[in-house]
Design a protein around this motif. Sequence first.
Motif, PDB file in Angstrom:
ATOM      1  N   THR A 298       0.831  -1.202   0.000  1.00  0.00           N
ATOM      2  CA  THR A 298       0.000   0.000   0.000  1.00  0.00           C
ATOM      3  C   THR A 298       0.865   1.252   0.000  1.00  0.00           C
ATOM      4  OG1 THR A 298      -1.843  -1.078   1.147  1.00  0.00           O
ATOM      5  CG2 THR A 298      -1.711   1.325   1.307  1.00  0.00           C
ATOM      6  N   ILE A 299       1.885   1.273   0.863  1.00  0.00           N
ATOM      7  CA  ILE A 299       2.783   2.433   0.930  1.00  0.00           C
ATOM      8  C   ILE A 299       3.601   2.544  -0.348  1.00  0.00           C
ATOM      9  CG2 ILE A 299       4.666   3.518   2.197  1.00  0.00           C
ATOM     10  CD1 ILE A 299       1.952   3.450   3.644  1.00  0.00           C
ATOM     11  N   SER A 300       4.075   1.413  -0.859  1.00  0.00           N
ATOM     12  CA  SER A 300       4.851   1.417  -2.096  1.00  0.00           C
ATOM     13  C   SER A 300       4.035   1.993  -3.250  1.00  0.00           C
ATOM     14  CB  SER A 300       5.308  -0.007  -2.437  1.00  0.00           C
ATOM     15  OG  SER A 300       6.008  -0.028  -3.663  1.00  0.00           O
ATOM     16  N   ASP A 301       2.760   1.599  -3.338  1.00  0.00           N
ATOM     17  CA  ASP A 301       1.900   2.108  -4.408  1.00  0.00           C
ATOM     18  C   ASP A 301       1.685   3.609  -4.264  1.00  0.00           C
ATOM     19  OD1 ASP A 301       1.630  -0.331  -5.622  1.00  0.00           O
ATOM     20  OD2 ASP A 301      -0.308  -0.812  -4.716  1.00  0.00           O
ATOM     21  N   ILE A 302       1.578   4.085  -3.018  1.00  0.00           N
ATOM     22  CA  ILE A 302       1.370   5.517  -2.787  1.00  0.00           C
ATOM     23  C   ILE A 302       2.600   6.317  -3.193  1.00  0.00           C
ATOM     24  CG2 ILE A 302       1.093   7.301  -1.022  1.00  0.00           C
ATOM     25  CD1 ILE A 302      -1.492   5.893  -1.540  1.00  0.00           C
ATOM     26  N   ILE A 303       3.785   5.922  -2.694  1.00  0.00           N
ATOM     27  CA  ILE A 303       4.990   6.723  -2.955  1.00  0.00           C
ATOM     28  C   ILE A 303       5.449   6.624  -4.399  1.00  0.00           C
ATOM     29  CG2 ILE A 303       5.746   6.577  -0.552  1.00  0.00           C
ATOM     30  CD1 ILE A 303       7.790   4.510  -1.350  1.00  0.00           C
ATOM     31  N   ASN A 304       4.995   5.587  -5.111  1.00  0.00           N
ATOM     32  CA  ASN A 304       5.299   5.477  -6.541  1.00  0.00           C
ATOM     33  C   ASN A 304       4.149   5.985  -7.396  1.00  0.00           C
ATOM     34  OD1 ASN A 304       8.020   4.082  -6.896  1.00  0.00           O
ATOM     35  ND2 ASN A 304       7.033   2.733  -5.401  1.00  0.00           N
ATOM     36  N   ASN A 305       3.195   6.642  -6.713  1.00  0.00           N
ATOM     37  CA  ASN A 305       2.068   7.287  -7.392  1.00  0.00           C
ATOM     38  C   ASN A 305       1.243   6.336  -8.240  1.00  0.00           C
ATOM     39  OD1 ASN A 305       2.674  10.128  -6.511  1.00  0.00           O
ATOM     40  ND2 ASN A 305       4.578   9.682  -7.595  1.00  0.00           N
ATOM     41  N   ARG A 306       1.097   5.113  -7.715  1.00  0.00           N
ATOM     42  CA  ARG A 306       0.228   4.136  -8.373  1.00  0.00           C
ATOM     43  C   ARG A 306      -1.125   4.042  -7.671  1.00  0.00           C
ATOM     44  NH1 ARG A 306       5.191   0.985  -8.566  1.00  0.00           N
ATOM     45  NH2 ARG A 306       4.517  -0.121  -6.690  1.00  0.00           N
ATOM     46  N   ALA A 307      -1.268   4.724  -6.537  1.00  0.00           N
ATOM     47  CA  ALA A 307      -2.519   4.691  -5.777  1.00  0.00           C
ATOM     48  C   ALA A 307      -2.716   6.036  -5.077  1.00  0.00           C
ATOM     49  CB  ALA A 307      -2.497   3.555  -4.753  1.00  0.00           C
ATOM     50  N   ARG A 308      -3.961   6.312  -4.676  1.00  0.00           N
ATOM     51  CA  ARG A 308      -4.315   7.588  -4.065  1.00  0.00           C
ATOM     52  C   ARG A 308      -4.239   7.525  -2.538  1.00  0.00           C
ATOM     53  NH1 ARG A 308      -8.854   9.023  -4.009  1.00  0.00           N
ATOM     54  NH2 ARG A 308      -8.784  11.254  -4.531  1.00  0.00           N
ATOM     55  N   ILE A 309      -4.113   8.694  -1.933  1.00  0.00           N
ATOM     56  CA  ILE A 309      -4.207   8.802  -0.473  1.00  0.00           C
ATOM     57  C   ILE A 309      -5.681   8.944  -0.121  1.00  0.00           C
ATOM     58  CG2 ILE A 309      -3.662  10.204   1.546  1.00  0.00           C
ATOM     59  CD1 ILE A 309      -1.041  10.957   0.230  1.00  0.00           C
ATOM     60  N   THR A 310      -6.236   7.951   0.536  1.00  0.00           N
ATOM     61  CA  THR A 310      -7.641   7.947   0.899  1.00  0.00           C
ATOM     62  C   THR A 310      -7.852   8.683   2.218  1.00  0.00           C
ATOM     63  OG1 THR A 310      -7.435   5.868   2.114  1.00  0.00           O
ATOM     64  CG2 THR A 310      -7.939   5.725  -0.255  1.00  0.00           C
TER      65      THR A 310
ATOM     66  N   TRP B  62      -3.153  16.112   3.743  1.00  0.00           N
ATOM     67  CA  TRP B  62      -2.964  14.993   2.807  1.00  0.00           C
ATOM     68  C   TRP B  62      -4.110  14.928   1.803  1.00  0.00           C
ATOM     69  CZ3 TRP B  62       1.758  13.428   2.880  1.00  0.00           C
ATOM     70  CH2 TRP B  62       2.490  13.464   4.073  1.00  0.00           C
ATOM     71  N   LEU B  63      -5.319  15.189   2.273  1.00  0.00           N
ATOM     72  CA  LEU B  63      -6.467  15.169   1.366  1.00  0.00           C
ATOM     73  C   LEU B  63      -6.396  16.323   0.367  1.00  0.00           C
ATOM     74  CD1 LEU B  63      -9.356  14.261   3.828  1.00  0.00           C
ATOM     75  CD2 LEU B  63      -8.262  12.765   2.143  1.00  0.00           C
ATOM     76  N   ASN B  64      -5.894  17.471   0.806  1.00  0.00           N
ATOM     77  CA  ASN B  64      -5.800  18.627  -0.079  1.00  0.00           C
ATOM     78  C   ASN B  64      -4.794  18.407  -1.200  1.00  0.00           C
ATOM     79  OD1 ASN B  64      -7.728  20.189   1.172  1.00  0.00           O
ATOM     80  ND2 ASN B  64      -6.279  21.212   2.541  1.00  0.00           N
ATOM     81  N   ILE B  65      -3.618  17.869  -0.869  1.00  0.00           N
ATOM     82  CA  ILE B  65      -2.636  17.669  -1.932  1.00  0.00           C
ATOM     83  C   ILE B  65      -3.099  16.573  -2.900  1.00  0.00           C
ATOM     84  CG2 ILE B  65      -0.671  18.490  -0.596  1.00  0.00           C
ATOM     85  CD1 ILE B  65       0.162  15.608  -0.142  1.00  0.00           C
ATOM     86  N   GLN B  66      -3.849  15.589  -2.393  1.00  0.00           N
ATOM     87  CA  GLN B  66      -4.392  14.564  -3.279  1.00  0.00           C
ATOM     88  C   GLN B  66      -5.482  15.154  -4.173  1.00  0.00           C
ATOM     89  OE1 GLN B  66      -3.554  10.917  -3.512  1.00  0.00           O
ATOM     90  NE2 GLN B  66      -4.493  11.624  -5.409  1.00  0.00           N
ATOM     91  N   THR B  67      -6.352  15.976  -3.562  1.00  0.00           N
ATOM     92  CA  THR B  67      -7.428  16.599  -4.334  1.00  0.00           C
ATOM     93  C   THR B  67      -6.876  17.546  -5.382  1.00  0.00           C
ATOM     94  OG1 THR B  67      -8.954  16.451  -2.461  1.00  0.00           O
ATOM     95  CG2 THR B  67      -9.510  18.026  -4.199  1.00  0.00           C
ATOM     96  N   ASN B  68      -5.871  18.351  -5.017  1.00  0.00           N
ATOM     97  CA  ASN B  68      -5.260  19.276  -5.975  1.00  0.00           C
ATOM     98  C   ASN B  68      -4.664  18.519  -7.154  1.00  0.00           C
ATOM     99  OD1 ASN B  68      -5.920  21.517  -4.474  1.00  0.00           O
ATOM    100  ND2 ASN B  68      -3.966  21.596  -3.391  1.00  0.00           N
ATOM    101  N   TYR B  69      -4.012  17.414  -6.859  1.00  0.00           N
ATOM    102  CA  TYR B  69      -3.409  16.621  -7.927  1.00  0.00           C
ATOM    103  C   TYR B  69      -4.493  15.998  -8.808  1.00  0.00           C
ATOM    104  CZ  TYR B  69      -0.346  13.299 -10.277  1.00  0.00           C
ATOM    105  OH  TYR B  69       0.341  12.593 -11.232  1.00  0.00           O
TER     106      TYR B  69
END
Length: 385
Positions: A39-51, A69-76
């Motif tokens: 899960t962490i690997s997918d997040i830091i490699n931008n293969r998954a979102r921060i929920t 964390w939600l704001n930077i995910q939403t902005n992206y």
Amino acid sequence: MHKTSPPPQPGTVLKNLYMKPSKISTANLANQLNVSSKTISDIINNRARITLELAVKLSTVFEPKPDFWLNIQTNYDLWNATDGNRGTDDPFYTFMQISGDAILKLIGVENPQNYESISIVLKEKKLYPDIVAFPKKGKGERIFIEFQGNVDKMIQFSLASKITMSCAHDHYNGPVLGVIIYTDQNCKDNALPVQLNSTFDQTCNLCATFKEIVLPSYSEKQFSKIDKRLTILAPFTVSADVSSKKLKQLCYKWKNTLYTAYPETMHKDIVNVLSLFILNRFRDLSVKEVKEMLNFDLSATRAGTELIGIGERKGEKKGERKGQKNFLIMALKDRFGKLSKPFEVEIRQSNFNTLVKLRKSLFNFSSIEDVYGWWDQYGKPIKKK
């Protein structure tokens, strides 16, 4: 129209600004958050979102609150859902523009020369998938293509929804082929299945067939047999753990093969796309390595700098600090626009402790004046223009 720079990828922020400075490994963070290392690997490699759930958990380990964390995910996410991101630098869409019929051959379409492939701009994404191929003479099925490089359990549902909405928008009820092309087996394995199969007749509102293609399941030889131009997808057939020496040999081979498949006037565009596919598949490569492998300066392209990411290779302490400086400068420019040259110089010359302080204060600033005021107090004073 001027295209804005992309906001920081959430996974890049997590890795470069929080995990690395705190010397927290993927496994260690996963243990603290009670999630899998994958899960962490997918997040830091931008293969998954921060929920939402993960944002709450991250706030228990690092200083920022969940809304950060939600704001930077939403902005992206918003940046990827507007006109800011889609352009000819994006490798798949560039390849479709150059050789759309080759992709249709890969899908198994008969007489691909009879189709017109259109890359859909993102302001129309609410109605259409990534690519729509229309029969030139109105005879034949419409083909809806979605490229998928991230884990998204609902991707098949999303494609089905876009197909029905676009057909309703166009008052079209003819035969349809929906296709998802995955760049990784893991993306397909995590996608929940959808049934769209039916037999076409005039009484049906929508008659669709659904197909999935996993690029790593093919071999370079298979791509070449279908169409020599598909050699450009060969990076996805190679294990991500391949040695640098072997990869360099393969890159040289792929480049030469593609040079024989395309006219000289298209060589630059083709090597650009190939380079981006290589960086997408082998995320630890540096700009220098890619340039040496293909004799092509990828860092000069916008998409190249986006895929390369921020920071140097793992384990190089000096490179990590340089990466943080670059990231901080990029983040400040994204929020406040152009920075004064003296300020950029001061950041690049600052020590590690100052970088850490600036990183922690980064999202407390409301204006560039706040940034300069903070720097006057905690960093080396600068002359503001």
